[in-house]
Structures are given as structure tokens and as C-alpha cells.
Design a protein around this motif. Structure first.
Motif, PDB file in Angstrom:
ATOM      1  N   LYS A 178      -2.415   1.472   2.095  1.00 27.13           N
ATOM      2  CA  LYS A 178      -2.110   1.945   0.755  1.00 27.13           C
ATOM      3  C   LYS A 178      -1.216   3.168   0.883  1.00 27.13           C
ATOM      4  CE  LYS A 178      -4.940  -0.762  -1.747  1.00 27.13           C
ATOM      5  NZ  LYS A 178      -4.470  -1.701  -2.792  1.00 27.13           N
ATOM      6  N   TRP A 179      -0.068   3.148   0.174  1.00 26.39           N
ATOM      7  CA  TRP A 179       0.871   4.269   0.269  1.00 26.39           C
ATOM      8  C   TRP A 179       1.794   4.220  -0.928  1.00 26.39           C
ATOM      9  CZ3 TRP A 179       5.994   4.872   3.108  1.00 26.39           C
ATOM     10  CH2 TRP A 179       6.316   6.229   3.267  1.00 26.39           C
ATOM     11  N   ASN A 180       2.156   5.406  -1.436  1.00 26.79           N
ATOM     12  CA  ASN A 180       3.063   5.467  -2.583  1.00 26.79           C
ATOM     13  C   ASN A 180       4.471   5.892  -2.215  1.00 26.79           C
ATOM     14  OD1 ASN A 180       2.715   8.143  -2.011  1.00 26.79           O
ATOM     15  ND2 ASN A 180       1.830   8.706  -3.992  1.00 26.79           N
ATOM     16  N   GLY A 181       4.729   6.114  -0.929  1.00 27.57           N
ATOM     17  CA  GLY A 181       6.063   6.488  -0.496  1.00 27.57           C
ATOM     18  C   GLY A 181       6.303   7.985  -0.418  1.00 27.57           C
ATOM     19  N   PHE A 182       5.354   8.813  -0.857  1.00 32.45           N
ATOM     20  CA  PHE A 182       5.557  10.260  -0.883  1.00 32.45           C
ATOM     21  C   PHE A 182       4.522  11.024  -0.075  1.00 32.45           C
ATOM     22  CE2 PHE A 182       7.458   8.608  -4.780  1.00 32.45           C
ATOM     23  CZ  PHE A 182       8.721   9.197  -4.738  1.00 32.45           C
ATOM     24  N   THR A 183       3.300  10.568  -0.052  1.00 28.51           N
ATOM     25  CA  THR A 183       2.267  11.277   0.695  1.00 28.51           C
ATOM     26  C   THR A 183       2.514  11.154   2.190  1.00 28.51           C
ATOM     27  OG1 THR A 183       0.870   9.297   0.631  1.00 28.51           O
ATOM     28  CG2 THR A 183       0.567  10.932  -1.123  1.00 28.51           C
ATOM     29  N   LEU A 221       6.359  -3.968  -7.980  1.00 30.03           N
ATOM     30  CA  LEU A 221       5.270  -3.277  -7.312  1.00 30.03           C
ATOM     31  C   LEU A 221       5.776  -2.200  -6.365  1.00 30.03           C
ATOM     32  CD1 LEU A 221       2.858  -6.239  -6.471  1.00 30.03           C
ATOM     33  CD2 LEU A 221       2.411  -4.356  -8.048  1.00 30.03           C
ATOM     34  N   ALA A 222       6.931  -2.414  -5.784  1.00 27.15           N
ATOM     35  CA  ALA A 222       7.454  -1.457  -4.813  1.00 27.15           C
ATOM     36  C   ALA A 222       8.123  -0.260  -5.459  1.00 27.15           C
ATOM     37  CB  ALA A 222       8.437  -2.166  -3.875  1.00 27.15           C
ATOM     38  N   PHE A 223       8.813  -0.450  -6.578  1.00 29.06           N
ATOM     39  CA  PHE A 223       9.684   0.617  -7.086  1.00 29.06           C
ATOM     40  C   PHE A 223       9.381   1.065  -8.515  1.00 29.06           C
ATOM     41  CE2 PHE A 223      12.240  -1.841  -4.003  1.00 29.06           C
ATOM     42  CZ  PHE A 223      12.434  -0.848  -3.058  1.00 29.06           C
ATOM     43  N   PHE A 224       8.504   0.403  -9.238  1.00 27.27           N
ATOM     44  CA  PHE A 224       8.309   0.735 -10.654  1.00 27.27           C
ATOM     45  C   PHE A 224       6.844   0.941 -11.000  1.00 27.27           C
ATOM     46  CE2 PHE A 224      12.449  -1.284 -10.579  1.00 27.27           C
ATOM     47  CZ  PHE A 224      13.196  -0.456 -11.401  1.00 27.27           C
ATOM     48  N   GLN A 225       6.092   1.553 -10.090  1.00 21.10           N
ATOM     49  CA  GLN A 225       4.691   1.857 -10.348  1.00 21.10           C
ATOM     50  C   GLN A 225       4.408   3.347 -10.284  1.00 21.10           C
ATOM     51  OE1 GLN A 225       2.538  -0.534 -11.321  1.00 21.10           O
ATOM     52  NE2 GLN A 225       4.247  -1.975 -11.195  1.00 21.10           N
ATOM     53  N   GLY A 226       5.435   4.167 -10.420  1.00 23.36           N
ATOM     54  CA  GLY A 226       5.250   5.608 -10.387  1.00 23.36           C
ATOM     55  C   GLY A 226       4.731   6.081  -9.035  1.00 23.36           C
ATOM     56  N   LEU A 233       3.065   0.338  -2.481  1.00 17.56           N
ATOM     57  CA  LEU A 233       4.057  -0.134  -1.520  1.00 17.56           C
ATOM     58  C   LEU A 233       3.441  -1.107  -0.519  1.00 17.56           C
ATOM     59  CD1 LEU A 233       6.267   2.991  -0.689  1.00 17.56           C
ATOM     60  CD2 LEU A 233       6.967   0.870  -1.810  1.00 17.56           C
ATOM     61  N   GLY A 234       2.208  -0.861  -0.121  1.00 10.42           N
ATOM     62  CA  GLY A 234       1.547  -1.784   0.791  1.00 10.42           C
ATOM     63  C   GLY A 234       1.294  -3.139   0.157  1.00 10.42           C
ATOM     64  N   VAL A 235       0.912  -3.138  -1.122  1.00 11.84           N
ATOM     65  CA  VAL A 235       0.706  -4.399  -1.827  1.00 11.84           C
ATOM     66  C   VAL A 235       2.023  -5.161  -1.946  1.00 11.84           C
ATOM     67  CG1 VAL A 235      -0.087  -5.432  -3.977  1.00 11.84           C
ATOM     68  CG2 VAL A 235      -1.220  -3.404  -3.089  1.00 11.84           C
ATOM     69  N   ALA A 236       3.115  -4.443  -2.257  1.00 10.09           N
ATOM     70  CA  ALA A 236       4.423  -5.097  -2.346  1.00 10.09           C
ATOM     71  C   ALA A 236       4.841  -5.680  -0.998  1.00 10.09           C
ATOM     72  CB  ALA A 236       5.465  -4.092  -2.831  1.00 10.09           C
ATOM     73  N   SER A 237       4.582  -4.945   0.079  1.00 10.00           N
ATOM     74  CA  SER A 237       4.913  -5.469   1.407  1.00 10.00           C
ATOM     75  C   SER A 237       4.077  -6.695   1.740  1.00 10.00           C
ATOM     76  CB  SER A 237       4.691  -4.378   2.454  1.00 10.00           C
ATOM     77  OG  SER A 237       5.045  -4.837   3.742  1.00 10.00           O
TER      78      SER A 237
END
Length: 319
Positions: A59-64, A280-285, A290-294
Motif C-alpha cells: 500500500k502506497w500513495n506515492g508520497f510517503t 486508481l493510480a493517478f486520481f485518488q488523491g 498505487l499498489g492496487v493499481a499495479s
């Protein structure tokens, strides 16, 4: 080694040092030319693939700075565990399956007769071939927006229907805003863009068929339909398989037309798997999706790979 008559055996002549240096220089020069492409493939290819596989288990949002490892939870959420995500995924999978079946069938049904007609026409063959190929050359964002303008409530399609007395078939809210016609309209547009390449492939296959086979069938009394059914079509099965694979690829991975023309609407009636992964990758704030999209991307890849293997087996058995 001494031969029986006393004369020494002539061994292989040693390679001149200058020739060895020249061969080594050519070897190094060749590898120097391909080194940038190999490095680019290692960075953008293998590293990206490995990164996406690892990300599909987190699980990751791309920023943490840290990931939260969840194992197979992303795949479970997509398939059944998440009550908000799984139903949307099933609906998108259904729409994708409909498009996967309709696009190859429609492409073959339109492209093969066009190729047969072009193969029989002697005059203006090159001009007609260029005209039929124009949809493929002009496909892109501009064409998608042009289609949107044509399909609007006051667009050319509704205007044509009303002017010809078929106003009952017009869609007051537009063809892309009507849940009953949105997905079918997009499938027709995809077929429109896929027919040119399929037609050229069929035309190349028709021109490679031995004309003596067709002449012999015609002498035996076979008409045009029977010639196509019993001679032309069996010889074009490999090309048909390639066109089918192209259609499957376009519908499973190509989501641009769905994004630009409807963005999954109205009410999710044109949502497909590729568009789901993109959103899921780019429009979920800041949600850690990102993991779900992958994971969804790898599920799409595995499904496409399975369909390719099945198609290859069917093609091999038909031959």
C-alpha cells in the motif's frame, strides 16, 4: 606430429596480431553502439517491471517514504474483499469482455469484404486503398474530439437521422451520454480505427494466394461466396488470428478513447479495466492505491497473456 614419410604435418597458420586487434576493435565498437539501448532497457524495462511487481504487494500513495506491505491483499480487494472496489472492477471487466469480443468480430466483418473488393478492383485501387487507410492515419486526440462533436445532441448523427425521417432513433442527450448506446458507440469508433490495418493485412494475404487455386475452383463451378468460404478464408486464418490479437490488445490495454470521450460515463457504463487502473493510480488523491493499481495492471497482463496462449493453441490446432 611426423607423417609416415617423414614430412611434418602443416598446422593452422597463426592469426596475425593486426587482424586480432581489428576484430577486437570492431567488437568493442559494436557493443559501444548498443550500450545506450541496453542501459535504457535495463532502467526503463527490467527495473520498472520489477518495481511494479513489488509495488503490487504493498500500500502506497506515492508520497510517503515507506510502503506498507500487505501481501496478496491488493489482489483480494480487487477480486472480492473490498465492497466498494470489487463491484466496480467486475463491471469494468464485463465492459472490457464485451469490447474484446465485439471489436475483433466487427473488424474482421468489415475489413475482409473491403479487402476482397479492393483485390478485385483494377482501376483506382491505390486511391481507394489510401482513402480506406485514412482513419488509421488520422486517429488520435483530435479525431476523438471530432467524434464527440459529431455525436452530441445537436451533432451530425442526430441531425442526419432527423432530416431523413428517422428522428425516433436520435438520442436527445447524445450518443455518448445515453447508457444504452455509449459503449456500443465507442466500440464502433474503435472498429472504425482498426479496419484500415486489418484491411491491408487481408489485402496482402489475398495477393499472396496462388491465383491458380481460385481459377480451378471457378472452373469447377464455385461462385464468389464459395471461393471466399472454402479457399480464401482458410488461407487467411493466420492473419485473422493476428487481427484478433490486435483487437484484444487495443481493448484490454488501450483506454485512451474511453478516457477522452466518456471518462467511464455515463454512470460507469463505459468503464474498462485499463481506465480503472489509470484512475486508481493517478486520481485518488493521497489514498494509498498505487499498489492496487499495479496489481490490477498485472492482472490485465496475465489475462492478456492467457488469451494470447489460447489463441495460439487454437490457431495451431486449426492448421
Amino acid at each position: 606430429m611426423i607423417r609416415p614419410w617423414g614430412r611434418p604435418e602443416a598446422g593452422p597458420s597463426p592469426r596475425p596480431p593486426r587482424r586480432r586487434r581489428s576484430a577486437r576493435r570492431q567488437w568493442l565498437t559494436g557493443y559501444a553502439f548498443i550500450a545506450p539501448a541496453v542501459l535504457l532497457f535495463l532502467v526503463m524495462g527490467l527495473y520498472t517491471v520489477g518495481y511494479s511487481v513489488t509495488l503490487s504487494f504493498a500500500k502506497w500513495n506515492g508520497f510517503t517514504p515507506d510502503w506498507e506491505w500487505v501481501g496478496l491483499d491488493n489482489y483480494r480487494d480487487l477480486l472480492y474483499a473490498d465492497p466498494s472496489l470489487a463491484p466496480e472492477l467486475r463491471a469494468a471487466a464485463l465492459h472490457t469482455a464485451i469490447a474484446m469480443i465485439a471489436v475483433p468480430l466487427g473488424t474482421v466483418a468489415v475489413a475482409l469484404p473491403l479487402a476482397v473488393l479492393l483485390n478485385r478492383i483494377q482501376r483506382l485501387r491505390g486511391l481507394l486503398r489510401s482513402i480506406y487507410f485514412l482513419p488509421y492515419v488520422t486517429t488520435g486526440i483530435a479525431v476523438y474530439y471530432a467524434w464527440r462533436y459529431v455525436l452530441e445532441p445537436d451533432g451530425a448523427v442526430n441531425l442526419l437521422l432527423r432530416s431523413t425521417g428517422l428522428g425516433s432513433l436520435a438520442r436527445p442527450q447524445g450518443w455518448l451520454a445515453d447508457p444504452d448506446t455509449a459503449l456500443g458507440t465507442l466500440i464502433v469508433i474503435i472498429i472504425w480505427g482498426s479496419v484500415p490495418v486489418a484491411m491491408l493485412l487481408y489485402l496482402a494475404g489475398l495477393q499472396a494466394i496462388d491465383p491458380h487455386l481460385i481459377e480451378a475452383a471457378q472452373l469447377d463451378g464455385a461462385g464468389g461466396v464459395r471461393v471466399v468460404r472454402h479457399i480464401t478464408w482458410p488461407l487467411l486464418v493466420p492473419i485473422t488470428a493476428a487481427i484478433t490479437l490486435l483487437g484484444i490488445r487495443d481493448t484490454m490495454q488501450g483506454f485512451q478513447i474511453f478516457l477522452l470521450m466518456t471518462n467511464g460515463g455515463p454512470g460507469g457504463h463505459t468503464d474498462v479495466l485499463g481506465l480503472q487502473a489509470y484512475q486508481l493510480a493517478f486520481f485518488q488523491g493521497l489514498s494509498p492505491t498505487l499498489g492496487v493499481a499495479s496489481a490490477l495492471g498485472w492482472m490485465i497482463f496475465l489475462a492478456a497473456l492467457l488469451l494470447t496462449v489460447v489463441n495460439a493453441r487454437l490457431l495451431r490446432s486449426s492448421q
